[in-house]
Design an enzyme around this catalytic site. Structure first.
Site, PDB file in Angstrom:
ATOM      1  N   GLY A 118       0.938  -1.137   0.035  1.00  0.00           N
ATOM      2  CA  GLY A 118      -0.039  -0.130   0.076  1.00  0.00           C
ATOM      3  C   GLY A 118       0.982   1.430  -0.083  1.00  0.00           C
ATOM      4  N   ARG A 139      -1.060   9.322   3.708  1.00  0.00           N
ATOM      5  CA  ARG A 139      -1.148  10.377   4.646  1.00  0.00           C
ATOM      6  C   ARG A 139       0.195  10.542   5.497  1.00  0.00           C
ATOM      7  NH1 ARG A 139      -6.060   8.066   8.070  1.00  0.00           N
ATOM      8  NH2 ARG A 139      -5.797   6.119   6.798  1.00  0.00           N
ATOM      9  N   LYS A 197       5.740   4.318   3.894  1.00  0.00           N
ATOM     10  CA  LYS A 197       5.544   4.495   5.157  1.00  0.00           C
ATOM     11  C   LYS A 197       5.932   3.213   6.049  1.00  0.00           C
ATOM     12  CE  LYS A 197       1.154   2.706   5.991  1.00  0.00           C
ATOM     13  NZ  LYS A 197      -0.429   2.818   6.128  1.00  0.00           N
ATOM     14  N   GLN A 230       3.146  -7.234  -6.238  1.00  0.00           N
ATOM     15  CA  GLN A 230       1.744  -7.310  -6.532  1.00  0.00           C
ATOM     16  C   GLN A 230       1.427  -6.372  -7.820  1.00  0.00           C
ATOM     17  OE1 GLN A 230      -0.770  -5.542  -3.321  1.00  0.00           O
ATOM     18  NE2 GLN A 230      -2.760  -5.684  -4.598  1.00  0.00           N
ATOM     19  N   ASN A 264      45.578  14.787  13.727  1.00  0.00           N
ATOM     20  CA  ASN A 264      45.731  13.676  12.951  1.00  0.00           C
ATOM     21  C   ASN A 264      45.778  13.901  11.589  1.00  0.00           C
ATOM     22  OD1 ASN A 264      43.059  14.526  13.533  1.00  0.00           O
ATOM     23  ND2 ASN A 264      42.194  12.329  12.965  1.00  0.00           N
TER      24      ASN A 264
HETATM   25  C1  UD1 Z   1      -8.024  -3.733   5.670  1.00  0.00           C
HETATM   26  C2  UD1 Z   1      -9.364  -4.655   5.742  1.00  0.00           C
HETATM   27  C3  UD1 Z   1     -10.380  -4.130   6.972  1.00  0.00           C
HETATM   28  C4  UD1 Z   1      -9.573  -4.150   8.216  1.00  0.00           C
HETATM   29  C5  UD1 Z   1      -8.408  -3.086   8.189  1.00  0.00           C
HETATM   30  C6  UD1 Z   1      -7.558  -3.143   9.376  1.00  0.00           C
HETATM   31  C7  UD1 Z   1      -9.665  -5.533   3.597  1.00  0.00           C
HETATM   32  C8  UD1 Z   1     -10.589  -5.482   2.187  1.00  0.00           C
HETATM   33  N1  UD1 Z   1     -10.181  -4.797   4.504  1.00  0.00           N
HETATM   34  O1  UD1 Z   1      -8.766  -2.472   5.493  1.00  0.00           O
HETATM   35  O2  UD1 Z   1     -11.519  -5.223   7.064  1.00  0.00           O
HETATM   36  O3  UD1 Z   1     -10.364  -3.517   8.956  1.00  0.00           O
HETATM   37  O4  UD1 Z   1      -7.630  -3.718   6.882  1.00  0.00           O
HETATM   38  O5  UD1 Z   1      -6.693  -2.166   9.220  1.00  0.00           O
HETATM   39  O6  UD1 Z   1      -8.821  -6.444   3.628  1.00  0.00           O
HETATM   40  N2  UD1 Z   1      -2.161  -3.813   1.263  1.00  0.00           N
HETATM   41  C9  UD1 Z   1      -1.354  -4.392  -0.179  1.00  0.00           C
HETATM   42  N3  UD1 Z   1      -2.035  -4.094  -1.270  1.00  0.00           N
HETATM   43  C10 UD1 Z   1      -3.031  -3.648  -1.393  1.00  0.00           C
HETATM   44  C11 UD1 Z   1      -3.993  -3.168  -0.566  1.00  0.00           C
HETATM   45  C12 UD1 Z   1      -3.511  -3.165   0.754  1.00  0.00           C
HETATM   46  O7  UD1 Z   1      -0.473  -5.021   0.146  1.00  0.00           O
HETATM   47  O8  UD1 Z   1      -3.474  -3.852  -2.674  1.00  0.00           O
HETATM   48  C13 UD1 Z   1      -1.549  -3.672   2.415  1.00  0.00           C
HETATM   49  C14 UD1 Z   1      -1.249  -2.366   2.857  1.00  0.00           C
HETATM   50  O9  UD1 Z   1       0.025  -2.136   2.500  1.00  0.00           O
HETATM   51  C15 UD1 Z   1      -1.491  -2.285   4.265  1.00  0.00           C
HETATM   52  C16 UD1 Z   1      -2.809  -3.446   4.512  1.00  0.00           C
HETATM   53  O10 UD1 Z   1      -2.583  -4.387   3.126  1.00  0.00           O
HETATM   54  O11 UD1 Z   1      -0.451  -3.090   4.924  1.00  0.00           O
HETATM   55  C17 UD1 Z   1      -3.825  -2.823   4.714  1.00  0.00           C
HETATM   56  O12 UD1 Z   1      -4.313  -1.995   3.713  1.00  0.00           O
HETATM   57  P1  UD1 Z   1      -5.264  -0.770   3.991  1.00  0.00           P
HETATM   58  O13 UD1 Z   1      -5.468  -0.028   2.780  1.00  0.00           O
HETATM   59  O14 UD1 Z   1      -4.823   0.016   5.416  1.00  0.00           O
HETATM   60  O15 UD1 Z   1      -6.512  -1.815   4.478  1.00  0.00           O
HETATM   61  P2  UD1 Z   1      -7.946  -1.639   4.268  1.00  0.00           P
HETATM   62  O16 UD1 Z   1      -8.171  -2.226   2.990  1.00  0.00           O
HETATM   63  O17 UD1 Z   1      -8.411  -0.185   4.288  1.00  0.00           O
END
Ligand code: UD1
Ligand code: CA
Length: 508
Positions: free
Chosen positions: A19, A23, A30, A83, A397
């Site tokens: 991700g 922010r 991050k 990914q 030195n």
């Molecule tokens: C996700 C969960 C949500 C949970 C929340 C907890 C899903 C669909 N939702 O939310 O239920 O409450 O986490 O924080 O899973 N990441 C990837 N590839 C991507 C998207 C995300 O590697 O395509 C990684 C991000 O880097 C991060 C983590 O997955 O470390 C969570 O991603 P983030 O976008 O923060 O979570 P949400 O999808 O909002």
């Protein structure tokens, strides 16, 4: 594939870190921001490793090369999974499975690269629960006063978990649910693989949700269980710098508490910062405003602080270090350092040695019992056992082009305010007179004097400062100029010089 007792075979941990982290408003990805001396990803990988998986994969995409280079550095065995352009946690997990050996059996854990306080023990507990309940999926959940933004845990009439709905896809009624998905799960490996192939992107965000796997597992007869944790810090992710500082402080609170429970006195935990990889021996006392950073290792019965910053520094048993900045230094057992000392890389102070106030050292090996007590710069130096370096000595030195080495032998004595103009070798058992500028070798047992000889000009005050209080004081002390008045007119035409007998004079 669950083992009959204890936990199932842990085939892999997958850490999601693809991700963006917008922010943070940072040029640094991050997961490469740091708390407690490690990157967020470093903490996530440490927890993953503590669970003892056969394989560990980290999914990357945003700033891929920077993140991949960091992973290769801190955990060369980890598999780096890229990914593709399809978004979502489900896709990220699928990409990890594609990068891991085919046909994994047993359990796969999924964690996040931006959740730094998750403990290895919590993953252990999740694995036990997963095995104990014979579940296809087990998810770590938490109850939050404000669940906004998180996926909500959906439970059936008899309380069993039936699925997860994302905030953006949830109904008003579902949004009122306060039990949230932490995003940390244990899956049966083959079920996960199969379920992910069925997950679509028909949702509010057009992403492939990992959370959809729960409902798919259930509909094919698998059991889904929730592992509710009370310690909310462990599931909190970092999204901005405010959270970074918040979690950094909490991590430090935990670290300092762990050391106190282990027999270290920390007078003021609130102003003491200890990195995750630091070690400290029993009965050591840490005084306020002290930072122990990086791979610093402090022995037992030492006293550190107040006001010290030690980075990658080794401190021996019983040493005392006060108001000191040290980097890549070694401080021997029962040695004393400070106050106001600056130890730069390559400083090695022997047992019972001393580096005192306003002393800077760099690449300096100072042997057992040797003392550099006051106002000195010692760079590129070897100082022998029991040697004494006088106040204000400078190891010069650098000649403007290259650095050179100075060696001071065992039990040698360098007088105050000397300059040792490297390269210089002072043998064992030699002396240097105070105020010398030494440019050559000094042999064993020799005394080097390398400065102007003292000369006293009789009657100078009477001639040059007649009528001043200084002159009156000289007269009262019997040195008013009577014994040899210079010519009128104030010329110091024929002053009488006397030789002061100081230390032995060097051979011409
Ligand atoms: C996700 C969960 C949500 C949970 C929340 C907890 C899903 C669909 N939702 O939310 O239920 O409450 O986490 O924080 O899973 N990441 C990837 N590839 C991507 C998207 C995300 O590697 O395509 C990684 C991000 O880097 C991060 C983590 O997955 O470390 C969570 O991603 P983030 O976008 O923060 O979570 P949400 O999808 O909002
Ligand atoms: Ca999030």
């Amino acid at each position: 594939m669950n083992a009959p007792h204890g936990r199932p075979r842990l085939a892999a941990v997958i850490v999601l870190a693809a991700g963006e982290g917008t922010r943070m408003k940072s040029a640094t990805p991050k997961v490469l921001h740091r708390i407690g001396g490690r990157t967020l990803l470093g903490h996530a990988i440490a927890a993953a490793r503590a669970a003892g998986p056969e394989h560990l994969a980290v999914v990357v995409r945003h700033e891929r090369d920077l993140v991949a280079a960091h992973i290769a550095e801190i955990d060369p065995e980890a598999v780096i999974a890229d990914q593709d352009e399809i978004k979502g946690t489900g896709r990220a997990t699928e990409c990890a499975l594609a990068a891991l050996p085919k046909g994994l059996e047993g359990t796969v854990l999924v964690t996040y690269g931006d959740v730094p306080l998750l403990a290895g023990e919590t993953l252990e507990a999740l694995l036990h629960e997963h095995a104990g309940t014979g579940s296809a999926v087990s998810v770590i959940t938490a109850r939050l006063d404000d669940p906004t933004g998180y996926g909500r845990i959906l439970r059936g009439p008899d309380g069993e978990v039936v699925g997860i709905v994302e905030q953006k896809d949830a109904s008003e009624e579902q949004r009122a649910i306060t039990e949230i998905n932490s995003g940390i799960y244990a899956f049966d490996a083959s079920m996960l693989q199969h379920a992910l192939s069925q997950v679509g992107t028909d949702n509010a965000q057009g992403e492939k949700y990992l959370t959809d796997v729960l409902a798919i597992a259930r509909s094919s007869g698998g059991r889904v269980s929730a592992h509710l944790v009370d310690d909310l810090w462990q599931t909190e992710g970092v999204n901005d710098r405010v959270q970074l500082a918040r979690l950094g402080r909490e991590l430090n609170r935990r670290t300092t508490e762990r050391w106190m429970r282990d027999g270290v006195t920390i007078v003021d935990p609130a102003t003491t910062w200890i990195d995750a990889d630091v070690t400290i021996g029993r009965d050591t006392t840490i005084l306020p405003n002290t930072q122990l950073l990086g791979a610093t290792a402090v022995g037992a019965d030492a006293t550190i602080g107040p006001d010290c910053t030690l980075t990658d520094t080794e401190v021996g048993d019983g040493a005392q270090v006060k108001r000191t900045e040290a980097q890549l230094a070694v401080i021997g057992p029962r040695a004393t350092v400070g106050p106001f000392s600056y130890l730069r890389p390559g400083t090695e102070l022997g047992a019972k040695g001393k580096i005192g106030g306003f002393v800077e050292t760099k690449n300096a090996k100072i042997a057992d019992g040797a003392k550099v007590p006051h106002l000195t710069y010692a760079g590129d130096a070897t100082i022998g056992e029991g040697a004494n370096i006088g106040a204000g000595t400078i190891f010069a030195n650098y000649d403007g082009v290259a650095k050179h080495h100075t060696s001071v032998g065992r039990y040698s004595f360098v007088g105050s305010d000397s300059v040792l103009i490297a390269p210089v070798t002072i043998a064992d058992g030699a002396y240097v007179a105070a105020g010398s500028a030494v440019t050559g070798e000094v042999g064993p047992g020799q005394m080097a004097v390398a400065r102007g000889r003292q000369r006293n000009v009789d009657g100078w005050v009477a001639a040059k400062r007649a009528g001043t209080k200084t002159h009156l004081a000289a007269e009262a002390a019997g040195g008013g100029g009577e014994s040899g008045p210079p010519e009128a007119g104030g010329q110091d035409a024929s002053p009488r010089h006397t030789q002061a007998s100081t230390e032995g004079q060097a051979q011409a």
